[in-house]
Design a protein around this motif. Structure first.
Motif, short mmCIF file in Angstrom:
data_model
loop_
_atom_site.label_atom_id
_atom_site.label_comp_id
_atom_site.label_asym_id
_atom_site.label_seq_id
_atom_site.Cartn_x
_atom_site.Cartn_y
_atom_site.Cartn_z
N LEU A 11 -3.62 10.46 3.30
CA LEU A 11 -4.00 10.20 4.68
C LEU A 11 -4.12 8.72 4.97
O LEU A 11 -3.72 8.24 6.04
CB LEU A 11 -5.32 10.92 5.00
N GLN A 12 -4.69 7.94 4.01
CA GLN A 12 -4.86 6.51 4.25
C GLN A 12 -3.52 5.78 4.33
O GLN A 12 -3.40 4.76 5.01
CB GLN A 12 -5.76 5.88 3.18
N VAL A 13 -2.51 6.32 3.64
CA VAL A 13 -1.17 5.73 3.70
C VAL A 13 -0.47 6.17 4.98
O VAL A 13 0.17 5.36 5.66
CB VAL A 13 -0.35 6.13 2.46
N GLU A 14 -0.60 7.45 5.33
CA GLU A 14 0.03 7.95 6.54
C GLU A 14 -0.48 7.21 7.77
O GLU A 14 0.26 6.99 8.73
CB GLU A 14 -0.23 9.44 6.69
N ALA A 15 -1.73 6.77 7.73
CA ALA A 15 -2.32 6.04 8.86
C ALA A 15 -1.69 4.66 9.04
O ALA A 15 -1.85 4.04 10.10
CB ALA A 15 -3.83 5.90 8.65
N LEU A 16 -0.96 4.20 8.03
CA LEU A 16 -0.34 2.87 8.10
C LEU A 16 1.01 2.89 8.81
O LEU A 16 1.60 1.83 9.05
CB LEU A 16 -0.14 2.30 6.68
N ALA B 138 0.83 -1.20 0.00
CA ALA B 138 0.00 0.00 0.00
C ALA B 138 0.87 1.26 0.00
O ALA B 138 0.56 2.24 -0.67
CB ALA B 138 -0.93 -0.01 1.21
#
Length: 293
Positions: free
Chosen positions: A261-266, A235
């Motif tokens: 944002l969805q990647v930073e959340a990982l 991802a």
């Protein structure tokens, strides 16, 4: 040239016959800055420094201390100090003889300041150059150059071949005794990790192109390093980071700007180092395989 800028370049190119060493770059160096010039061997660093001190003709616009380096070199050298990558001092000379020689050659040289700087080292006034270690010769050279009342110092790999303690002593003397908020220093070096904390700005050359010219404060706001679990690697890769690498066993990704944002959340945001940026922005095949997760 702005009164604040000690160096101003626009559309600057440097060539050796048909070979282009520096390709159409522009930059400025204001007063009171410590600028790191980074690049692989052959990237154009030494050619650029030679042009700045009037040792190489340039195409485009170049002013150093408001002067044309090539045409007004004698005037320029009264306000500029330069230590090339191979610093040579006469082996037969004593330290006090070199101080007297500099006093006669350079009107802005202060013998008293040179002696004061040398008191910070283990170099004695009666020592001959041929009896000094490489580290001591480098310290002597810096003391002689730093005793010149100049506005700009240019250092091309000044600590090449020195041990860690000698390098540390060199940079401590430079920052403590020469940098005063008005003068500026341009340092070319491969010891990126060691000088990162000294720098205010960084310029990166890659095959003659200027791929980064930024303050360290701007690096913190522009670039993001993200540590993440191996399970998130696919991802993260889909977000097209500049570089994927490992740091102390941890999978990392480097982004120019905030990742989605969805990647930073990982993962967890971290400050990228200059070494990380250097690997991301200069493309040498020999370092790329090790940079992959």
């Amino acid at each position: 040239m702005s009164n604040e800028n000690l160096v101003q370049a626009r559309g600057l190119s440097l060539r050796y016959g048909s070979k282009t060493a520096v390709d159409n770059i522009g930059f400025s160096i204001p007063k009171g800055r410590v600028v790191g010039l980074l690049g692989h061997n052959g990237a154009g660093k030494t050619s650029l420094m030679k042009a700045l001190v009037g040792l190489m003709p340039a195409q485009g616009e170049l002013q150093v201390l408001g002067l044309d380096p090539l045409r007004q070199r004698e005037q320029l050298l009264s306000g500029l100090s330069y230590i090339p990558d191979v610093a040579v001092l006469p082996r037969w000379a004593r330290v006090d003889e070199l101080i007297r020689l500099m006093s006669g050659l350079q009107p802005n040289f202060s013998a008293d300041r040179a002696r004061a700087l040398l008191k910070r080292t283990s170099v004695g006034p009666r020592d001959k150059v041929k009896t000094l270690s490489k580290g001591m010769v480098t310290q002597l050279h810096l003391a002689l150059v730093a005793a010149i009342d100049s506005r700009l110092m240019i250092l091309d790999e000044p600590t090449l071949g020195l041990d860690v303690m000698s390098r540390k002593g060199f940079y401590e003397m430079l920052i403590d005794e020469w940098c005063d908020g008005e003068r500026s220093v341009l340092i070319s070096t491969h010891q990126v990790e060691e000088i990162e904390t000294l720098l205010s700005d960084v310029m990166m050359l890659d095959e003659g192109r200027l791929v980064l010219n930024i303050s360290l404060e701007e690096i913190d706001s522009r670039f993001v390093a993200l540590s993440h679990d191996p399970a998130a690697a696919e991802a993260v890769a889909a977000a097209h980071p500049l570089l994927r690498y490992r740091q102390q066993g941890q999978a990392m990704a480097l982004f120019d700007g905030a990742p989605p944002l969805q990647v930073e959340a990982l993962g967890r945001r971290m400050r990228p180092s200059l070494v990380d940026l250097f690997m991301a922005l200069t493309r040498k095949p020999e370092i790329q395989p090790s940079a992959q997760v």
